[in-house]
Design a protein around this motif. Sequence first.
Motif: not given
Length: 955
Positions: A316-326, A350-352, A368-370
């Motif tokens: 249910w958790l979208p990936p965390w990123s600078p554009a979308q810091p979930h 949740l991020r890689a 970041l996230n691939g």
Amino acid sequence: MHWTRSRWGRVARVVCATLLVWGLAGWGCAADDVASPFVWVAWPDVSPEPGQPRPEHPRPDWRRQAWLNLNGDWEFAFDDAGIGVDAGWARAEVDFPLTIRVPFPWTTSLSGVDRDTGDAGGVGWYRRTVVLPAGFGAAGRRVHLIVGAADWHTRVWVNGEPAGESDNGYLPLRLDVTDLLQTAAAGDAGDPFGGQPQRLTLRVADPGNAADYPHGKQGSPWYAHTAGIWQTVWLEEVAPVSLARLSLTPDLPGQRFQVQVELAAAAPAAATLAASGPPVAACSLQCWARGQGGQPLLEASLTPGEPASLVLPARWLPPWSPAQPHLAELHWRLQCGDLPADELRTTVGLRAVARGQVPGQSYQAVLLNGQPVYLRGVLLQGYWPQSGYTAPDEASLVRDLELARSSGFNLVRLHIKVEEPRLLHHADRLGLLVDADVPCGGIFPLATGDTPAARVRWQRTLEGLIARDAGHPAIVWWTLFNEDWGLLGADGAYDEDRQGWVREMLAHTRQLDPTRLVEDHSTLRFDHLAGTDFDSFHLYGDDPAVFGAELDRWVAGLAPGSGYNFLAGEAKDGAPLVNTEYGPFSFELFGPAWRQDRDVSFDLRRLTGELRRRGPLVGYVLTQLYDVEFEHNGLLNYDRTPKETGWPRGLTEAELHSADFVGFSEPAFRVGPGGDPLTVHPFVSRWGTSPTAGEAETLHWELIDVRERPLAAGQLTLDEPPRAWAVTALPALVVTSPVDFAGPAHLLVEWRQAGGGLLARNVLGGELLPAEPPTSGCAGGRCTVLLDLAACHGDLDRDSGVKVDGEKMSVGLLGAGQLRCPVTLPSAVGARSAVPVQLVAELAANVAGAPQTDGQTPGGEVRVWLDAQPLGVLALPPDRADSRGLLSQLNGAIPRGGYGDLLTTAATSWAPAGREEAELRFEVTGDQAGGLILYGRRLGRWGEAPRLEFVLAEL
């Protein structure tokens, strides 16, 4: 009732919960067969005391509901003689004569003490009496005292009895003080302490600038010291069996977190569980996520003393990123038998993070996230002028991060300091990547501090940093050492022992945290070790050509197997090439005063362009967001007030540091004389948008003067859009400059998508030279007499005299004084009995050097005379330096960038009386005189020669 763990029990609960929703609970579900669904309830911060500093909870990522903030006024005493322990200061009613405001270090003004105990360090004692809230610690719950951080060695007494100690200046000290608290005479389980006063006493010993302690940039020859408590102190109510460790490792492909759990049990609780027998001894752990309903996402049985590995699903958790810091907020409940439950809230993303090949290229970047990310970073030193290491308030923390983000950066490097958790929380929330440094020891460049004790302290700091902060998704890499601080002195060299220890710490860090990248050295000395995740380097300079040539060496040495930038015998494995410090010089630690505050606006743009036009270089970190003490190379002043860049057409830092970038191979241009074509070579670096095949993009250009008036314009169509994650050289721009114009100019370019959307824009400064330099003469009822600045004399500031192509183009004085310039009069003027005259010149006040414009430098005034005749008093603008001083940037000796206003005296009648010579005199007076500088036509901003203009009735 506590739920059973059987599969059929869980099924029954789901069925019954569904029937409850349908209104059919009477179908056969007993009331105690259905647990109340979990409902997320906000935990507001406790109402602070009036005027309490830093009242917010210090750990949003690790928070229990019942807590008491102890910031504010404490009694305080210095222990210069070191007698406090033996004299029983923790027990006796010894007078503490001072008051200190916690959590501000005693070396700062906000503490109310404001005493710098210096490089030798000092000892301070803190004391406060606390009354616990009613019910605090009831029902067997424990009371913990937490000191967020104190520099350096901390000892704690509660009601005169020793409670514990810590030997670290950056990590939290947590102590269970329950058994040392005074209980009420008639206390009960509901309020065991019954309003009894509790005396807390802390002794903090600061080692100052001791080389074998990690202390970052504190102390000579760097910054002021931070001594004593510098992070929030609080009390927290904790269950008898509690969650001591929750490590959540993100698994993005699996959309889950791997969870490592450890429990801690206070002695009475451990005995109670043991007496209950195995069936009761097991604890149940549940976890809910905010907004994900009332059913737990995780359920498990745990046993105190036995670490557990669990899985938390996160589809249910979208990936965390600078554009979308979930971010997810998690609520954990630990229930052990009939003991009070431990309830804890944490945050997670949740991020890689990895490093890998850039698509279509031969080099690596951070993934970041691939997806490849171009790192656009800025250094944060973490200092404030009035409070040292401690932010004055939470808004100051947030503002620093927001200023970094609004300036176009996607990363902050936290420089050789362990930052407070709230800053990391806001980086998570705002979507800023973080490079976290481990604080170094040593006294760079004077002493190494590399001793066995120093290594132990450094390693303990590293381990504590990772243990405390590993849950923050914003942190993408750890930097172990900065420029060998704490390892080598100015002339030191690595030996096998040091190399081996750094290699050991590199491997140890990966074992502690396999989810992030690790940089062995943010290096200045070409001394990386094989296995580092970054081929990093530092590079400063003012000359783009020299800067670019240095960059070419790093790019050429990037290939796997190369030893460039590595220790002898060490080879590269393709780690990303990243600049981790760069910027124009605006300070020199041991240099002259005039080199310690200079404009960086002009060369910042040029150096950034040099970085961006080299494709294998996949990131940078600018030094720095704000000035700190004597280091004036920040985008902002130390107090975070803005500096002016003077970039034309409203160009901003955010555009300079954007993911998509357009720039020039040339650092500047000079055309002439008289209308020769201007040829420049633009390029683009695309890391923010994806091109659309077959859709042509465009490059618009415009040549403007310093008043931003257009001189020429055009457009270049790009038949194929530039590739993503690459640098693309564009066709040359050939600009025909206007024949009738000479002076400073800017070439503006805009890179646009097919639909007209702006991708990036930039500017290139330069100078259009005239066919012939201007001369004195008379025409059209006006005589113009150009000043010969080489002939001016008086109270000269020798540093202000700059020649361009052999001609003197500036002259000035510092403070009060006079400047005299001889004038040869045209015969048409000398023959007149009276003639109107006025001075036209670019003038400014003058201070040593060329500090970047910030609105804080005062101006002044100058009286102007022609022989004995006053021409008037001119208000001088302050001494300024930024990109508007284009000619000074291009032609001036260091310091560069100074400019003034183009000023004109009122027309004044003057009697030549047949003279052939006269003297123009500038006079600056007063104790607060601001000095004077006079610019010629090829320095400053306006490109106009200083002159006297005589208006004749007829010729």
